[in-house]
Design an enzyme around this catalytic site. Structure first.
Site, short mmCIF file in Angstrom:
data_model
loop_
_atom_site.label_atom_id
_atom_site.label_comp_id
_atom_site.label_asym_id
_atom_site.label_seq_id
_atom_site.Cartn_x
_atom_site.Cartn_y
_atom_site.Cartn_z
CD GLU A 29 -2.42 -1.41 2.70
OE1 GLU A 29 -2.12 -0.66 3.64
OE2 GLU A 29 -3.11 -2.44 2.84
CD GLU A 60 -4.19 -4.23 5.20
OE1 GLU A 60 -5.37 -4.51 4.92
OE2 GLU A 60 -3.79 -3.06 5.41
CG PHE A 83 1.42 0.65 10.98
CD1 PHE A 83 1.22 1.40 9.84
CD2 PHE A 83 1.91 1.28 12.11
CE1 PHE A 83 1.52 2.76 9.81
CE2 PHE A 83 2.21 2.64 12.10
CZ PHE A 83 2.02 3.38 10.95
CG ASP A 85 -0.22 -2.38 14.90
OD1 ASP A 85 -0.36 -2.33 16.11
OD2 ASP A 85 0.80 -1.92 14.32
CG PHE A 86 -2.28 -2.32 9.22
CD1 PHE A 86 -2.80 -1.87 10.43
CD2 PHE A 86 -1.77 -1.38 8.34
CE1 PHE A 86 -2.81 -0.52 10.76
CE2 PHE A 86 -1.78 -0.02 8.65
CZ PHE A 86 -2.29 0.41 9.86
CG HIS A 129 -1.47 2.78 13.85
ND1 HIS A 129 -2.79 2.86 14.20
CD2 HIS A 129 -1.45 2.90 12.49
CE1 HIS A 129 -3.54 3.04 13.11
NE2 HIS A 129 -2.74 3.05 12.06
#
Lengths: 323, 322
Positions: A29, A60, A83, A85-86, A129
């Site tokens: 991205e 993702e 990140f 987290d993603f 994040h």
């Protein structure tokens, strides 16, 4: 020797590997004109064009799937998850697919895929994040886990990751992208499973990886002034782990502090502690001390955020507690 | 798109029969516990795999599902290696490590069956990029079911495939049930094929029990893809003759519905009859073909049973490097 930023070192690795092997391409991205959220890929769209710098929608699962499918059919993609987290959105593709395909197909397929991502706290970006989720991937057989601290290590390890035939989680830390360090002009690679002693010492071994290496070095520097000699041990890759070198270091110092930005519950730090207890109990003069993040979602407020992850002082206290 | 020649029709019938007999045998072996774990028979859906694989070439790719034996056979998979894998033997496609849901063959472009519903759909995007980058006119067929079409991976993948114009043919085998959930209750729109319009790609809804209709539609989508026009979505309406697995009594289905499909929409029976009516195959020839296929399936079982188990020592060595 010249000094360059961590993100520049990563970019150099990518450029060298893309120039060397036309099968290497990037997918993720905001990696086009934007150059990636941390500008690691700045200028690469112009240099390589949209077929090798594939700027995707916010998807993702499909970013990892695109990497896996291309890897299965002869390419060496680097999928970027902005990140860590993603990465939770793409866990099926990482855990059930990428990590297992080679094994469960009887080695008939392999997945030479690098998943570049970054984690960690310190930037005031709160709970979704700032996580340190490396233990999730460390836990899954079939994934390599690489967490370089310095520009030198980042470059050498990313080049190795691109040439690796199995999926690699290449986990950076958002606070160290602008750190400068010595990186030679000439090409080099760093093998996986080879630790680096960032500072030699004789009284206590401090095991630290990624950004925590710098807290460990700061602690060691101060302790040195107080007459305590610390060895800062950076594994650089967590899977594979250079256990042999770690045991050697512990045999020398007889004391171990394990540092991790990630919270302790179910952490790599706890696992390292268990491994060393098992392999070198008789060499230890004190219990192993784990210095880890608090068991909390990372808070926004900077005072609270700072309190949730270890720093120099926590490490100094831990070292002194062992002597 | 070329019209099917006589020999190609006979070849499709042969593959239909091979899948049918292979699957009947696997159910027997499951019931006698020679195959364990999970087994998802492809009985009733044979025409989808056969018609679609007839429309592509050896070096094209397929991405398969948990109900994947039919796809593998239609793409040219080796029955001995398949059967050995189902029996967990070292001579199997996956050396006994994968079982029914993970069979892959790189030489044949079979990028793996999948134990996760929808798990293969994002992988097809990558294979699609590969086909596009290679510029050799290759395509990827991605199979999935009605259940997977409700999963988020479907949306991300079809959207991405469309914006990059990837040469992928998405084939949704709507067999009416995701385990027990009827697609009439699980899919918000009338047809899954209608979802294509959301991704600006051609969508089709076809009779998946007719191999020639499948062949014709897939051939069109393949041509579209090879020309660089991007992906298509084909909903092939089919029916699962068994329950989700051989031990599933499928009480969630009306008897009438099951009977209707088994008597009116049996792809193997109907196509045999069609080719007989068209005088493409005679009854003796058909009988001989059936016998020959049965022999092949039986010998795959023999091969599998005689094959050695994976070695435990070797396994313990291998895990050190994972």
């Amino acid at each position: 020797m010249r000094e360059i930023e961590y993100r520049e070192a990563l970019r150099e690795a990518v450029i060298e590997e893309m120039d060397r092997d036309p099968k290497v391409f990037l997918v993720g991205e905001d990696i086009g004109v934007y150059g990636g959220a941390f500008r690691v890929y700045k200028g690469l769209l112009d240099k390589y064009g949209p077929d090798r710098v594939v700027n995707t929608p916010i998807s993702e699962i499909a970013i990892i799937g695109a990497g896996i499918g291309a890897a299965l059919t002869g390419y060496r993609p680097i999928s970027e998850i902005m990140f860590i987290d993603f990465a939770t959105l793409a866990m099926d593709q990482i855990v059930n697919q990428a990590a297992k395909i080679r094994y469960m197909t009887g080695d008939s397929l392999n997945v030479p895929l690098v998943i570049r991502t970054q984690g960690g706290a310190g930037r005031g970006v709160a709970a979704q994040h700032s996580q340190s989720l490396e233990a999730w991937f460390y836990h899954v057989p079939g994934l390599k886990v690489v967490m370089p601290a310095t520009p030198y290590d980042a470059k050498g390890l990313l080049k190795t990751a691109v040439r690796e035939d199995n999926p690699v989680m290449f986990i950076e830390q958002k606070m160290i992208y602008l750190n400068k360090g010595e990186v030679p002009e000439e090409e080099y690679l760093i093998p996986f499973g080879k630790a680096d002693i960032k500072k030699e010492g004789s009284d206590v071994t401090i095991f630290a990886y990624s950004a925590m290496v710098f807290e460990a070095l700061k602690a060691a520097e101060q302790l040195e002034k107080e007459g305590i000699s610390c060895e800062v041990f950076d594994p650089r890759t967590l899977v594979p782990l250079d256990e042999e070198a770690l045991i050697e270091s512990v045999k020398k110092t007889s004391r171990l502090v394990v540092v991790s930005e990630a919270c302790q519950r179910g952490s790599i730090a706890s696992d390292i502690s268990a491994k060393v207890t098992d392999a070198a109990f008789e060499w230890l003069d004190a219990p192993i001390k784990v210095v880890a993040g608090l068991n909390t979602p990372i808070p926004y407020n900077s005072t609270l955020e700072k309190a949730s992850t270890p720093d120099k002082k926590d490490i100094i206290d831990a070292v002194k507690g062992l002597l | 798109m070329s019209k099917l020649k006589k020999q190609e029709k006979i070849s499709m019938l042969r593959t239909l029969l091979t899948i049918r007999k292979f699957e009947e045998k696997t159910i027997q072996l499951y019931q006698t516990a020679k195959i364990w774990g999970y087994l998802h028979p492809y009985l009733g859906q044979e025409a989808v795999a056969v018609g679609s694989c007839a429309a592509i070439e050896k070096d094209d790719y397929i991405v398969s599902t948990h109900r994947g034996h039919g796809h593998c056979i239609a793409k040219g998979g080796d029955l001995n290696k398949m059967m050995a894998e189902l029996l967990g033997k070292s001579t199997g496609y996956c050396k006994g490590r994968g079982g029914s849901m993970h069979i892959a063959d790189t030489e044949l472009g079979i990028l793996g069956a999948n134990g996760i519903v929808g798990g293969g759909i994002p992988i097809s995007v990558g294979a699609g990029f590969s086909c596009k980058f290679d510029k050799k006119g290759r395509v990827t067929i991605c199979y999935f079911g009605d259940g997977a079409s409700n999963n988020g991976v479907f949306h991300e993948s079809l959207n991405m495939a469309s914006i990059f114009k990837l040469p992928i043919i998405y084939i949704c085998e709507n067999n009416l049930y995701g385990i027990s959930m009827c697609s009439k209750d699980s899919v918000a729109c009338k047809n899954i094929g209608d979802r294509a319009s959301a991704y600006a790609m051609p969508g089709y809804v076809i009779d998946g029990s007719d191999p020639e209709e499948v062949y014709k539609t897939v051939s069109g989508a393949v041509e579209h893809a090879r020309k660089g026009n991007g992906p298509s979505l084909i909903e092939a309406q089919a029916y699962r003759f068994t329950g989700h697995h051989p031990n599933d009594p499928a009480e969630y289905r009306e008897k009438q519905e099951v009977e209707y499909h088994k008597t009116e929409k049996d792809p193997v029976h109907n196509y045999s009859k069609k080719l007989a009516d068209e005088k493409i195959i005679g009854s003796e020839e058909l009988e001989a073909m059936e016998k020959e296929i049965q022999k092949m399936v039986d010998s795959s079982v023999e091969f599998a049973e005689k094959s050695p188990e994976p070695e435990l020592d070797k396994f313990l060595e291998e895990v050190k490097n994972i």
